[in-house]
Design a protein around this motif. Structure first.
Motif, PDB file in Angstrom:
ATOM      1  N   SER A 172       0.857  -1.188   0.000  1.00 46.09           N
ATOM      2  CA  SER A 172       0.000   0.000   0.000  1.00 46.09           C
ATOM      3  C   SER A 172       0.886   1.230   0.000  1.00 46.09           C
ATOM      4  N   PHE A 173       0.385   2.324  -0.561  1.00 44.48           N
ATOM      5  CA  PHE A 173       1.177   3.555  -0.602  1.00 44.48           C
ATOM      6  C   PHE A 173       0.248   4.752  -0.748  1.00 44.48           C
ATOM      7  N   GLY A 174       0.791   5.925  -0.513  1.00 47.54           N
ATOM      8  CA  GLY A 174       0.056   7.169  -0.707  1.00 47.54           C
ATOM      9  C   GLY A 174       0.561   7.902  -1.932  1.00 47.54           C
ATOM     10  N   PHE A 175      -0.349   8.291  -2.809  1.00 50.27           N
ATOM     11  CA  PHE A 175       0.059   8.993  -4.023  1.00 50.27           C
ATOM     12  C   PHE A 175       0.784  10.299  -3.712  1.00 50.27           C
ATOM     13  N   LYS A 176       0.450  10.950  -2.584  1.00 53.02           N
ATOM     14  CA  LYS A 176       1.091  12.210  -2.239  1.00 53.02           C
ATOM     15  C   LYS A 176       2.569  12.038  -1.922  1.00 53.02           C
ATOM     16  N   TYR A 177       3.001  10.777  -1.686  1.00 48.15           N
ATOM     17  CA  TYR A 177       4.400  10.508  -1.427  1.00 48.15           C
ATOM     18  C   TYR A 177       5.109   9.889  -2.635  1.00 48.15           C
ATOM     19  N   GLY A 178       4.394   9.769  -3.731  1.00 43.97           N
ATOM     20  CA  GLY A 178       4.998   9.238  -4.955  1.00 43.97           C
ATOM     21  C   GLY A 178       4.656   7.783  -5.205  1.00 43.97           C
ATOM     22  N   VAL A 179       4.581   7.432  -6.480  1.00 49.05           N
ATOM     23  CA  VAL A 179       4.282   6.059  -6.883  1.00 49.05           C
ATOM     24  C   VAL A 179       5.541   5.203  -6.736  1.00 49.05           C
ATOM     25  N   PRO A 180       5.456   4.006  -6.157  1.00 49.11           N
ATOM     26  CA  PRO A 180       6.640   3.140  -6.019  1.00 49.11           C
ATOM     27  C   PRO A 180       7.248   2.824  -7.382  1.00 49.11           C
ATOM     28  N   ILE A 181       8.547   3.073  -7.515  1.00 52.64           N
ATOM     29  CA  ILE A 181       9.187   2.867  -8.818  1.00 52.64           C
ATOM     30  C   ILE A 181       9.399   1.388  -9.130  1.00 52.64           C
ATOM     31  N   ASP A 182       9.293   0.524  -8.115  1.00 50.52           N
ATOM     32  CA  ASP A 182       9.523  -0.899  -8.348  1.00 50.52           C
ATOM     33  C   ASP A 182       8.226  -1.682  -8.533  1.00 50.52           C
ATOM     34  N   ILE A 251      -1.026  -0.786  -4.242  1.00 50.25           N
ATOM     35  CA  ILE A 251      -2.369  -0.221  -4.104  1.00 50.25           C
ATOM     36  C   ILE A 251      -2.232   1.156  -3.477  1.00 50.25           C
ATOM     37  N   GLY A 252      -2.748   2.181  -4.158  1.00 48.79           N
ATOM     38  CA  GLY A 252      -2.551   3.538  -3.677  1.00 48.79           C
ATOM     39  C   GLY A 252      -3.831   4.280  -3.356  1.00 48.79           C
ATOM     40  N   CYS A 253      -3.776   5.077  -2.290  1.00 47.93           N
ATOM     41  CA  CYS A 253      -4.825   6.050  -1.999  1.00 47.93           C
ATOM     42  C   CYS A 253      -4.116   7.389  -1.759  1.00 47.93           C
ATOM     43  N   THR A 254      -4.800   8.363  -1.202  1.00 47.89           N
ATOM     44  CA  THR A 254      -4.193   9.686  -1.078  1.00 47.89           C
ATOM     45  C   THR A 254      -2.984   9.681  -0.146  1.00 47.89           C
ATOM     46  N   GLY A 255      -3.199   9.231   1.094  1.00 50.14           N
ATOM     47  CA  GLY A 255      -2.123   9.300   2.076  1.00 50.14           C
ATOM     48  C   GLY A 255      -1.472   7.987   2.417  1.00 50.14           C
ATOM     49  N   GLY A 256      -2.076   6.869   1.999  1.00 48.62           N
ATOM     50  CA  GLY A 256      -1.487   5.565   2.254  1.00 48.62           C
ATOM     51  C   GLY A 256      -1.703   5.045   3.657  1.00 48.62           C
ATOM     52  N   GLN A 257      -2.760   5.533   4.347  1.00 47.13           N
ATOM     53  CA  GLN A 257      -3.012   5.060   5.712  1.00 47.13           C
ATOM     54  C   GLN A 257      -4.324   4.290   5.868  1.00 47.13           C
ATOM     55  N   HIS A 258      -5.304   4.551   5.008  1.00 44.18           N
ATOM     56  CA  HIS A 258      -6.628   3.973   5.231  1.00 44.18           C
ATOM     57  C   HIS A 258      -7.051   3.016   4.124  1.00 44.18           C
ATOM     58  N   ARG A 259      -7.542   3.560   3.013  1.00 48.19           N
ATOM     59  CA  ARG A 259      -8.136   2.731   1.964  1.00 48.19           C
ATOM     60  C   ARG A 259      -7.138   1.752   1.352  1.00 48.19           C
ATOM     61  N   SER A 260      -5.968   2.228   0.986  1.00 46.64           N
ATOM     62  CA  SER A 260      -4.991   1.341   0.347  1.00 46.64           C
ATOM     63  C   SER A 260      -4.514   0.257   1.296  1.00 46.64           C
ATOM     64  N   VAL A 261      -4.400   0.593   2.585  1.00 47.22           N
ATOM     65  CA  VAL A 261      -3.949  -0.389   3.564  1.00 47.22           C
ATOM     66  C   VAL A 261      -4.980  -1.509   3.712  1.00 47.22           C
ATOM     67  N   ALA A 262      -6.243  -1.128   3.859  1.00 44.08           N
ATOM     68  CA  ALA A 262      -7.295  -2.132   3.999  1.00 44.08           C
ATOM     69  C   ALA A 262      -7.376  -3.019   2.755  1.00 44.08           C
TER      70      ALA A 262
END
Length: 294
Positions: A172-182, A251-262
């Protein structure tokens, strides 16, 4: 040391695929060493025995000179008298035409003919390696094999049941912190209702049951999950057949703490029924103050 060492010596004709073989053995869980001088092997064995944590080793050995070849023979004779090592020799071969073609493509000089004719180096190496080839337990002719086909053949021959050669990373990640390059596959779940705007859920994460239920009980989330999981379940075996060691699904959402984590938690646990899976949450502990989140 109580455990037996599994040693594979990777050798053969220069240009026959030793680099691909070493990479394949790394993915098979072997500790790989490239071009260690045989004279250093006694100290290397002692270091391995002292650590007690390494049980699978692959040594890539190239033929550099007649003296080096004599050292290799001494090393092999010593291994035959070593009780704690079970050794196998993998010899990679190819026709002269194939080796010439590969050297022409890479524009490299042959190690035994750095300033002479390429064929002279190949023929000299083949003559010097003949005895070693005769001693090899596994001989693979790579003339008509692509790197992927060689990798598959090595997996089939040397894979152990306790080391899977394919696994899935769900992140999971947050788009505001950038998309994982890997990441191999990136999915955006920002279309789902955001628990951040529910006061009770704002300080929590998708690992908390209340937030997880808020996200995954949504009809949109349920429908989307079924479709996305069905797609992954269909294509993962095909990635595996193509020889990939791993696939990263982000899986990304805005901040990477809620939706993407679940979402990542549910997806990872479902995929774990069929594949080894690691679940990570890259940005779960990050919080950035924002001026406007509308």
């Amino acid at each position: 040391m109580a455990e037996q060492l599994d040693l594979v010596i990777i050798t053969g004709m220069s240009g026959a695929g030793k680099t691909v073989a070493m990479q394949s053995f790394e993915d098979l869980g072997y500790f790989c060493v490239d071009n260690m001088p045989p004279a250093l092997l006694p100290k290397f064995w002692q270091l391995i025995r002292d650590t007690g944590s390494i049980t699978k080793i692959a040594l890539v050995i190239d033929l550099r000179s007649q003296a080096f070849y004599d050292q290799i023979n001494e090393m092999l004779a010593g291994l035959e008298n070593t009780a704690f090592v079970t050794s196998r020799i993998l010899f990679l071969d190819a026709t002269d035409d194939a080796l010439v073609s590969r050297y022409k493509e890479t524009r490299r000089a042959h190690p035994l003919a750095p300033e002479g004719r390429l064929m002279d180096g190949i023929q000299k190496e083949r003559a010097l390696l003949q005895e070693l080839r005769n001693r090899a337990q596994v001989v693979i002719n790579t003339t008509d094999l692509s790197p992927r086909q060689l990798r598959e053949k090595l997996f089939h021959t040397f894979k152990s049941s306790d080391h899977p050669t394919f696994h899935v990373e769900v992140m999971s990640f947050g788009f505001k912190y950038g998309v994982p390059i890997d990441a191999d596959i990136v999915m955006d779940v920002r279309f789902l209702p955001n628990p951040y705007y529910v006061a009770a859920y704002k300080p929590l994460t998708g690992l908390d049951q209340a937030v997880y239920d808020y996200v995954m009980d949504n009809p949109q989330a349920s429908s989307f999950y079924d479709k996305f999981y069905g797609l992954l379940a269909e294509i993962m075996p095909q990635y595996q057949q193509e020889g990939k060691a791993s696939v990263t699904v982000a899986i990304g959402c805005t901040g990477g703490q809620h939706r993407s984590v679940a979402f990542a938690e549910r997806l990872g646990k479902a995929l774990a029924q069929d594949f080894p899976v690691d679940i990570t949450h890259r940005d779960i502990n990050k919080r950035k103050a924002t001026v406007n989140r509308s």
